[in-house]
Design a protein around this motif. Structure first.
Motif, PDB file in Angstrom:
ATOM      1  N   VAL A   1      -6.737 -10.277   1.468  1.00  0.00           N
ATOM      2  CA  VAL A   1      -7.705 -10.658   0.442  1.00  0.00           C
ATOM      3  C   VAL A   1      -7.785 -12.175   0.260  1.00  0.00           C
ATOM      4  O   VAL A   1      -8.882 -12.739   0.166  1.00  0.00           O
ATOM      5  CB  VAL A   1      -7.358  -9.983  -0.901  1.00  0.00           C
ATOM      6  CG1 VAL A   1      -8.311 -10.435  -2.000  1.00  0.00           C
ATOM      7  CG2 VAL A   1      -7.406  -8.468  -0.754  1.00  0.00           C
TER       8      VAL A   1
ATOM      9  N   ALA B   1       0.245  -4.941  -8.190  1.00  0.00           N
ATOM     10  CA  ALA B   1       1.570  -5.542  -8.055  1.00  0.00           C
ATOM     11  C   ALA B   1       2.420  -5.297  -9.301  1.00  0.00           C
ATOM     12  O   ALA B   1       3.625  -5.036  -9.211  1.00  0.00           O
ATOM     13  CB  ALA B   1       1.441  -7.038  -7.786  1.00  0.00           C
TER      14      ALA B   1
ATOM     15  N   TYR C   1      -5.354  -7.112  -7.195  1.00  0.00           N
ATOM     16  CA  TYR C   1      -4.037  -7.008  -6.553  1.00  0.00           C
ATOM     17  C   TYR C   1      -2.900  -7.296  -7.524  1.00  0.00           C
ATOM     18  O   TYR C   1      -1.788  -6.797  -7.354  1.00  0.00           O
ATOM     19  CB  TYR C   1      -3.945  -7.847  -5.265  1.00  0.00           C
ATOM     20  CG  TYR C   1      -4.006  -9.334  -5.375  1.00  0.00           C
ATOM     21  CD1 TYR C   1      -2.952 -10.076  -5.891  1.00  0.00           C
ATOM     22  CD2 TYR C   1      -5.112 -10.031  -4.876  1.00  0.00           C
ATOM     23  CE1 TYR C   1      -3.000 -11.455  -5.945  1.00  0.00           C
ATOM     24  CE2 TYR C   1      -5.168 -11.413  -4.933  1.00  0.00           C
ATOM     25  CZ  TYR C   1      -4.114 -12.121  -5.469  1.00  0.00           C
ATOM     26  OH  TYR C   1      -4.159 -13.489  -5.522  1.00  0.00           O
TER      27      TYR C   1
ATOM     28  N   ALA D   1      -1.434  -7.453   1.143  1.00  0.00           N
ATOM     29  CA  ALA D   1      -2.689  -7.516   0.391  1.00  0.00           C
ATOM     30  C   ALA D   1      -3.140  -8.964   0.223  1.00  0.00           C
ATOM     31  O   ALA D   1      -4.333  -9.276   0.358  1.00  0.00           O
ATOM     32  CB  ALA D   1      -2.521  -6.849  -0.970  1.00  0.00           C
ATOM     33  N   ILE D   2      -2.206  -9.857  -0.064  1.00  0.00           N
ATOM     34  CA  ILE D   2      -2.547 -11.275  -0.199  1.00  0.00           C
ATOM     35  C   ILE D   2      -3.057 -11.827   1.131  1.00  0.00           C
ATOM     36  O   ILE D   2      -4.000 -12.620   1.171  1.00  0.00           O
ATOM     37  CB  ILE D   2      -1.323 -12.072  -0.694  1.00  0.00           C
ATOM     38  CG1 ILE D   2      -0.987 -11.668  -2.136  1.00  0.00           C
ATOM     39  CG2 ILE D   2      -1.561 -13.570  -0.593  1.00  0.00           C
ATOM     40  CD1 ILE D   2       0.288 -12.287  -2.670  1.00  0.00           C
TER      41      ILE D   2
ATOM     42  N   GLN E   1       1.339  -1.010  -0.375  1.00  0.00           N
ATOM     43  CA  GLN E   1       2.651  -0.775  -0.971  1.00  0.00           C
ATOM     44  C   GLN E   1       3.190   0.598  -0.569  1.00  0.00           C
ATOM     45  O   GLN E   1       4.388   0.758  -0.338  1.00  0.00           O
ATOM     46  CB  GLN E   1       2.557  -0.880  -2.499  1.00  0.00           C
ATOM     47  CG  GLN E   1       2.314  -2.303  -2.972  1.00  0.00           C
ATOM     48  CD  GLN E   1       1.998  -2.400  -4.451  1.00  0.00           C
ATOM     49  OE1 GLN E   1       1.780  -3.477  -4.966  1.00  0.00           O
ATOM     50  NE2 GLN E   1       1.953  -1.281  -5.156  1.00  0.00           N
TER      51      GLN E   1
ATOM     52  N   ILE F   1       2.522  -6.054  -1.095  1.00  0.00           N
ATOM     53  CA  ILE F   1       1.839  -7.066  -1.908  1.00  0.00           C
ATOM     54  C   ILE F   1       1.498  -8.273  -1.037  1.00  0.00           C
ATOM     55  O   ILE F   1       0.401  -8.831  -1.121  1.00  0.00           O
ATOM     56  CB  ILE F   1       2.708  -7.486  -3.103  1.00  0.00           C
ATOM     57  CG1 ILE F   1       2.967  -6.287  -4.023  1.00  0.00           C
ATOM     58  CG2 ILE F   1       2.058  -8.626  -3.877  1.00  0.00           C
ATOM     59  CD1 ILE F   1       3.932  -6.580  -5.150  1.00  0.00           C
TER      60      ILE F   1
ATOM     61  N   THR G   1      -6.435  -0.955  -2.294  1.00  0.00           N
ATOM     62  CA  THR G   1      -5.929  -1.450  -1.011  1.00  0.00           C
ATOM     63  C   THR G   1      -4.493  -1.938  -1.153  1.00  0.00           C
ATOM     64  O   THR G   1      -3.646  -1.683  -0.287  1.00  0.00           O
ATOM     65  CB  THR G   1      -6.828  -2.588  -0.497  1.00  0.00           C
ATOM     66  OG1 THR G   1      -8.151  -2.086  -0.292  1.00  0.00           O
ATOM     67  CG2 THR G   1      -6.291  -3.153   0.809  1.00  0.00           C
ATOM     68  N   THR G   2      -4.210  -2.631  -2.250  1.00  0.00           N
ATOM     69  CA  THR G   2      -2.847  -3.110  -2.498  1.00  0.00           C
ATOM     70  C   THR G   2      -1.891  -1.939  -2.697  1.00  0.00           C
ATOM     71  O   THR G   2      -0.766  -1.949  -2.173  1.00  0.00           O
ATOM     72  CB  THR G   2      -2.818  -4.022  -3.741  1.00  0.00           C
ATOM     73  OG1 THR G   2      -3.773  -5.079  -3.577  1.00  0.00           O
ATOM     74  CG2 THR G   2      -1.439  -4.638  -3.930  1.00  0.00           C
TER      75      THR G   2
ATOM     76  N   CYS H   1     -10.878 -10.151  -7.602  1.00  0.00           N
ATOM     77  CA  CYS H   1      -9.922  -9.804  -6.543  1.00  0.00           C
ATOM     78  C   CYS H   1      -8.485 -10.072  -6.998  1.00  0.00           C
ATOM     79  O   CYS H   1      -7.590  -9.247  -6.768  1.00  0.00           O
ATOM     80  CB  CYS H   1     -10.226 -10.598  -5.268  1.00  0.00           C
ATOM     81  SG  CYS H   1     -11.728 -10.093  -4.401  1.00  0.00           S
TER      82      CYS H   1
ATOM     83  N   VAL I   1      -9.852  -3.696  -4.236  1.00  0.00           N
ATOM     84  CA  VAL I   1      -8.703  -4.552  -3.937  1.00  0.00           C
ATOM     85  C   VAL I   1      -7.409  -3.928  -4.457  1.00  0.00           C
ATOM     86  O   VAL I   1      -6.374  -3.935  -3.775  1.00  0.00           O
ATOM     87  CB  VAL I   1      -8.908  -5.951  -4.538  1.00  0.00           C
ATOM     88  CG1 VAL I   1      -7.643  -6.799  -4.381  1.00  0.00           C
ATOM     89  CG2 VAL I   1     -10.090  -6.650  -3.868  1.00  0.00           C
ATOM     90  N   GLY I   2      -7.451  -3.370  -5.673  1.00  0.00           N
ATOM     91  CA  GLY I   2      -6.259  -2.742  -6.233  1.00  0.00           C
ATOM     92  C   GLY I   2      -5.809  -1.540  -5.418  1.00  0.00           C
ATOM     93  O   GLY I   2      -4.617  -1.367  -5.148  1.00  0.00           O
TER      94      GLY I   2
END
Length: 347
Positions: A255, A169, A165, A251-252, A240, A248, A235-236, A161, A232-233
């Protein structure tokens, strides 16, 4: 310039808002982890009871009457059926009642999390002791000796995960949070896909052949890792596309702040408070942890739901990323978004 002017020049309103946002994330992090972990206790643990017909209903009722509703007991036909349900992850424990003896047998599945199997053992032992009976514990799906407390699957998924992200990022920091157009969004998603495959292969290699910390199919774990990282990527990237560099932080929030403590890693779902127990299976860390444990210790059983969850995040994130890129009017001017470092690169 006065001191106040210096402060205004050094700290913009946007910067101040971002710092306040980071402060909010920190508070949420503390509240989420402490809220999930400060007082774990079993609640409605799926539990089987194998007993002769004449006492089966009484045994089930006795276990369901435990204060606090620790167990959700139901009758099971025989020991073989109970073992099968444990390995299919339909139940988390089973009591084999022997009316001809003072010793009963408790079946657990340590691969699903040491804290859960130990909690079930503690609850059942206390009940049996009150009736002057003893319990013999049998682990039908034990964790590997190199997998301390069954946490390797959780740490593996957390690492995937983080990789997901962070990759998204880095793309934002390097070339702007929002892709300039659909073609650039496709390129980002393609790069993320390649990265995800590499991350899945390397993560499974380290946790399995290199460290020997997790058994199970190497290719199965690698495939799961690729899906977790991409979900996860993507979704980030979607966050964005919706909110710029602030995405970012979103996403944090999803996740890390909400996803990690509710993932069922240190404390499986039946030990978590209701809120975290409810959201865990629907978030990438929880779906990934459940699937990793199933691959490692339960012959790949009960993975369909988690894989669908991860696929939904992956497809949804990619779709939102593409849609937002299509809606954006490309601006050729450098510094299109003052919150985006390197936005002028227009990637």
């Amino acid at each position: 310039m006065t001191f106040v002017d210096e402060v205004k020049s050094a700290v913009t309103v946007r910067a101040a808002l971002l710092v306040i946002g980071v402060l909010g994330l920190m508070v949420a992090f503390i509240a989420s982890y402490a809220g999930a972990f400060h007082h774990p206790k079993p609640k409605d643990v799926p539990f089987g009871v194998v007993a002769p017909a004449q006492i089966s209903a009484q045994a089930v009722q006795r276990l369901n009457a435990i204060p606090g509703g620790a167990l959700d007991a139901r009758a099971v036909e025989d020991r073989a059926a109970a073992t099968r349900q444990l390995r299919d992850r339909d139940i988390d424990g089973a009591l084999i009642v022997d009316p001809g003896s003072t010793t009963d047998t408790l079946l657990v599945a340590g691969g699903g999390g040491a804290s859960l199997s130990q909690a079930v053992e503690l609850v059942v032992t206390s009940i049996e002791k009150a009736e002057q009976r003893t319990v013999k514990v049998v682990d039908v799906a034990p964790a590997d000796p190199e997998d301390a407390r069954g946490l390797s699957s959780f740490y593996l998924v957390v690492g995937w995960c983080v990789g997901g992200y962070l990759c998204a990022a880095i793309l934002a920091i390097s070339h702007g949070a929002r892709p300039a157009n659909v073609q650039r969004a496709v390129i980002r998603l393609g790069a993320l896909a390649v990265y995800s495959i590499a991350a899945g292969l390397l993560g499974a290699l380290i946790i399995g052949p290199v460290l020997g910390a997790l058994p199970g199919s190497y290719l199965g774990l690698a495939g799961l890792g690729a899906l977790v990282v991409f979900a996860v990527g993507a979704t980030t990237l979607a966050f964005q596309g919706l909110a710029g560099i602030v995405g970012i932080g979103l996403a944090i929030l999803v996740v890390v702040v909400l996803g990690n403590p509710s993932a069922g890693g240190a404390y499986p779902y039946p030990l978590l408070p209701p809120f975290w127990k409810a959201i865990g299976p629907a978030l990438p860390p929880g779906a990934g942890t459940w699937a990793a444990r199933s691959i490692a210790y339960f012959r790949g059983n009960a993975v369909t739901g988690p894989l669908l969850v991860l696929s939904a995040w992956a497809v949804g994130g990619a779709a939102v990323t593409l849609v937002m890129a299509g809606l954006r009017k490309r601006d050729e001017r450098a510094g299109d978004d003052p919150l985006e470092v390197g936005a002028g690169a227009g990637a």
